[in-house]
Design an enzyme around this catalytic site. Structure first.
Site, short mmCIF file in Angstrom:
data_model
loop_
_atom_site.label_atom_id
_atom_site.label_comp_id
_atom_site.label_asym_id
_atom_site.label_seq_id
_atom_site.Cartn_x
_atom_site.Cartn_y
_atom_site.Cartn_z
N CYS A 193 0.82 -1.22 0.00
CA CYS A 193 0.00 0.00 0.00
C CYS A 193 0.85 1.26 0.00
CB CYS A 193 -0.95 -0.01 1.19
SG CYS A 193 -2.24 -1.25 1.04
N LYS A 211 0.46 3.33 -3.18
CA LYS A 211 -0.76 4.08 -3.49
C LYS A 211 -0.41 5.47 -3.97
CE LYS A 211 -4.60 2.61 -0.52
NZ LYS A 211 -5.60 3.06 0.43
N ASP A 213 -15.10 5.62 2.20
CA ASP A 213 -15.16 4.35 2.91
C ASP A 213 -14.32 3.29 2.22
OD1 ASP A 213 -16.58 3.40 5.36
OD2 ASP A 213 -17.91 5.02 4.73
N ASP A 214 -14.21 2.15 2.88
CA ASP A 214 -13.35 1.08 2.39
C ASP A 214 -13.94 0.39 1.17
OD1 ASP A 214 -11.28 1.05 4.56
OD2 ASP A 214 -13.11 0.88 5.71
CO CO Z 1 -9.57 0.06 3.47
CO CO Z 2 -8.92 -0.46 -0.15
CO CO Z 3 -15.65 1.16 6.66
#
Ligand code: CO
Ligand code: CO
Ligand code: CO
Length: 346
Positions: free
Chosen positions: A14, A17, A46-47
């Site tokens: 990550c 990113k 949000d995820d």
């Molecule tokens: Co996430």
């Molecule tokens: Co993600």
């Molecule tokens: Co979430």
């Protein structure tokens, strides 16, 4: 031939990113589709997105992929899959199906490495109860891998960034430091035991933490990944219109990651994350520099950061310990919105 995927990349996991600042600028140009069945869109950062199918069922959709975070192709596959599936857990969903997304340099690596990455992903998905039913490959360098994941959730039981309430305690389920340890590995500065611990943590599914969140009806959560603890906490504070107080001394850290910062081992992603978030953060005057930088360390497949109602904190912590999450910690609490969104202290 011994395959070492780490030799091929400058930023892995990550940490690769795009910077949160650039992402925000680009997203401004992307219209949000209007549809009453879209229950969660990118508005709250949000995820995952959530789409209502009927009164009983909504779909949770997410995708993540990135360049290698470790040398071994099989382990890379496991970590990438655990990380992709995590966004479904962070929303309180049950991951069900997935597609492979893979970029693989066929002329530069043996096909065996390709097969190992996919096998690692398959095994981790299977552990999570996820069936991989397809995928797509592009010939590209350096390799990148991840999943697009679909989960189920009850429309009334979605856990989002917008669910933090003043008075809640903030719980983080995994230690921080994967970005620093992985950078330390590349520079030959990290010790084997710490690298092993970081890999073990990155492979660990957030399912256990998510099961505890669901049992206690938690409303607010995210997982800590590329933008670091402070960056993801900031998204939660913004979406919930609250402030978060985080005590960095309470956060668990991987092995010698704190000392590696002393030795100058701070990945570039940490500075990008700091630059993006600092205007919304109050830093205590005596905040330890290493702990400050730790708050911005890009995590790969990091832990869940979630909001526990005050009357449930003790039970939740006991359950997390019983589930084997021995480094889960209460790291702060939620207040009404104050001058800054995040308050970082020792
Ligand atoms: Co996430
Ligand atoms: Co993600
Ligand atoms: Co979430």
């Amino acid at each position: 031939m011994k395959i070492d995927l780490l030799q091929m990349v400058e930023y892995g996991g990550c940490s690769a990113k795009i910077s949160p600042k650039q992402l925000e600028e680009i997203l401004k140009y992307l219209p949000l589709p209007a549809d009453p069945n879209i229950l969660v869109d990118i508005d709250t950062h949000d995820d995952a997105g959530v789409y209502r199918v009927n009164d009983e069922l909504a779909l949770v959709l997410t995708t993540d992929f990135f360049p290698p975070v470790c040398s071994d192709p099989y382990e890379f596959g496991q970590i990438a899959a655990a990380n992709s599936i995590s966004d479904v857990y962070a929303m309180g969903g049950d991951p069900v199906l997935a597609l492979n997304i893979i970029m693989f340099p066929a002329a530069k690596l043996p096909m065996e490495a390709y097969a190992e990455i996919l096998k690692g992903g398959f095994d981790k998905a299977t552990e999570a109860g996820v069936r991989i039913i397809g995928g797509h490959t592009i010939d590209d360098f350096p390799p990148k891998y991840g999943l697009a994941v679909v989960g189920y959730i009850h429309p009334q039981k979605i856990i989002t960034n917008a669910g933090a309430k003043p008075g809640d305690s903030l719980i983080l389920t995994k230690p921080l430091g994967t970005g620093i340890i992985m950078a330390g590995q590349r520079l030959g500065m990290a010790i084997d035991a710490d690298i092993a611990e970081a890999k073990k943590l990155m492979k660990l599914l957030n399912k256990t933490g998510a099961d505890v969140m669901k049992k206690y009806n938690v409303k607010g959560a995210t997982d800590v990944t590329g933008f670091g603890l402070a960056g993801h906490a900031l998204k939660m504070a913004k979406a919930s219109k609250v402030s978060l107080r985080i005590n960095m001394k309470k956060v668990s850290l991987i092995g010698n990651s704190y000392i590696l910062i002393d030795e100058g081992c701070i990945p570039g992603a940490s500075f990008r994350n700091l630059e993006f978030a600092e205007k919304d953060i109050y830093f205590a005057a005596d905040l330890d520099y290493n702990l400050k930088m730790m708050a911005f360390d890009a995590q790969t497949s990091g832990g869940l950061l979630f909001c526990a109602p005050p009357d449930k904190v003790d039970k939740i912590m006991a359950d997390l310990q019983d589930a084997g999450l021995l480094n889960a910690k209460v790291i702060g609490y939620v207040t009404e919105y104050e001058e800054k969104l995040i308050y970082l202290s020792n």
